[in-house]
Motif scaffolding. Structure first.
Motif, PDB file in Angstrom:
ATOM      1  N   CYS A  10       0.915  -1.269  -0.095  1.00  0.00           N
ATOM      2  CA  CYS A  10      -0.109   0.115  -0.604  1.00  0.00           C
ATOM      3  C   CYS A  10       0.669   1.180  -0.146  1.00  0.00           C
ATOM      4  O   CYS A  10       2.029   1.362   0.948  1.00  0.00           O
ATOM      5  N   CYS A  12       1.818   5.356   0.644  1.00  0.00           N
ATOM      6  CA  CYS A  12       0.721   6.322   0.803  1.00  0.00           C
ATOM      7  C   CYS A  12       1.375   7.919   0.920  1.00  0.00           C
ATOM      8  O   CYS A  12       2.436   7.606   0.176  1.00  0.00           O
ATOM      9  N   SER A  17       0.860  10.112   7.261  1.00  0.00           N
ATOM     10  CA  SER A  17      -0.325   8.713   6.908  1.00  0.00           C
ATOM     11  C   SER A  17      -0.447   7.084   6.714  1.00  0.00           C
ATOM     12  O   SER A  17      -1.010   6.085   7.263  1.00  0.00           O
ATOM     13  N   ILE A  21      -1.182   4.654   9.821  1.00  0.00           N
ATOM     14  CA  ILE A  21      -1.719   3.234   9.394  1.00  0.00           C
ATOM     15  C   ILE A  21      -2.030   2.521   9.638  1.00  0.00           C
ATOM     16  O   ILE A  21      -2.719   1.405  10.706  1.00  0.00           O
ATOM     17  N   LEU A  25      -3.306  -0.958  12.145  1.00  0.00           N
ATOM     18  CA  LEU A  25      -3.164  -1.901  11.836  1.00  0.00           C
ATOM     19  C   LEU A  25      -2.999  -3.118  12.566  1.00  0.00           C
ATOM     20  O   LEU A  25      -3.779  -3.579  12.954  1.00  0.00           O
ATOM     21  N   ARG A  36       7.459  -0.028   7.353  1.00  0.00           N
ATOM     22  CA  ARG A  36       7.353   1.599   6.482  1.00  0.00           C
ATOM     23  C   ARG A  36       8.908   2.183   5.267  1.00  0.00           C
ATOM     24  O   ARG A  36       9.431   2.425   5.678  1.00  0.00           O
ATOM     25  N   ARG A  73     -10.778  -0.987   6.632  1.00  0.00           N
ATOM     26  CA  ARG A  73     -10.249  -0.450   7.667  1.00  0.00           C
ATOM     27  C   ARG A  73      -8.863   0.295   6.969  1.00  0.00           C
ATOM     28  O   ARG A  73      -9.429   1.762   7.589  1.00  0.00           O
ATOM     29  N   LEU A  74      -8.382  -0.103   6.410  1.00  0.00           N
ATOM     30  CA  LEU A  74      -7.044   0.645   5.056  1.00  0.00           C
ATOM     31  C   LEU A  74      -8.243   1.305   4.227  1.00  0.00           C
ATOM     32  O   LEU A  74      -7.673   3.007   4.754  1.00  0.00           O
ATOM     33  N   LEU A  77      -9.154   4.893   6.599  1.00  0.00           N
ATOM     34  CA  LEU A  77      -8.375   5.142   6.883  1.00  0.00           C
ATOM     35  C   LEU A  77      -7.230   5.725   6.200  1.00  0.00           C
ATOM     36  O   LEU A  77      -6.783   7.777   6.242  1.00  0.00           O
ATOM     37  N   HIS A  78      -7.325   5.842   5.049  1.00  0.00           N
ATOM     38  CA  HIS A  78      -6.192   6.161   3.676  1.00  0.00           C
ATOM     39  C   HIS A  78      -6.925   7.586   3.302  1.00  0.00           C
ATOM     40  O   HIS A  78      -7.803   7.923   2.558  1.00  0.00           O
TER      41      HIS A  78
END
Length: 107
Positions: A10, A12, A17, A21, A25, A36, A73-74, A77-78
């Motif tokens: 994913c 971002c 952000s 996330i 999660l 990340r 959920r993602l 939040l995204h």
């Protein structure tokens, strides 16, 4: 047969952000771990134009059974209108690590 472990990707727009996330999660046990990776440069087509931007990539470790809840959920939040979320099944890996993922993505 053990639950399938997934590696999800994913992107971002920024570290803030991405961190929010990742913490949500893992904190909600939708993922066992989120890495990340800052400093990626993405080029993509959006609304008819080629766009380039700096992003941060999340590598999310979860299980197939948790994927739909993680996705929901993602998407909550995204900040992107159309977030990237790609899940790839893990076919091989360190068995103890994969068991740890299964044990910690349990929600």
């Amino acid at each position: 047969m053990p639950e399938t472990v997934l590696l999800c990707y994913c992107s971002c727009p920024d570290a803030t952000s991405a961190q929010a996330i990742a913490e949500a999660l893992v904190g909600e046990q939708l993922a066992a771990c989120v890495n990340r990776l800052p400093g990626i440069h993405s080029t993509y087509r959006w609304q008819g134009a080629v766009t380039t931007g700096d992003e941060e990539l999340l590598l999310i470790k979860t299980t197939a059974i948790r994927f739909e809840a993680l996705k929901a959920r993602l998407l909550e939040l995204h900040p992107y209108e159309l977030p990237e979320l790609i899940a790839v099944p893990v076919e091989r890996g360190h068995a103890d690590y994969l068991d740890w993922v299964r044990a910690n993505a349990t929600g």
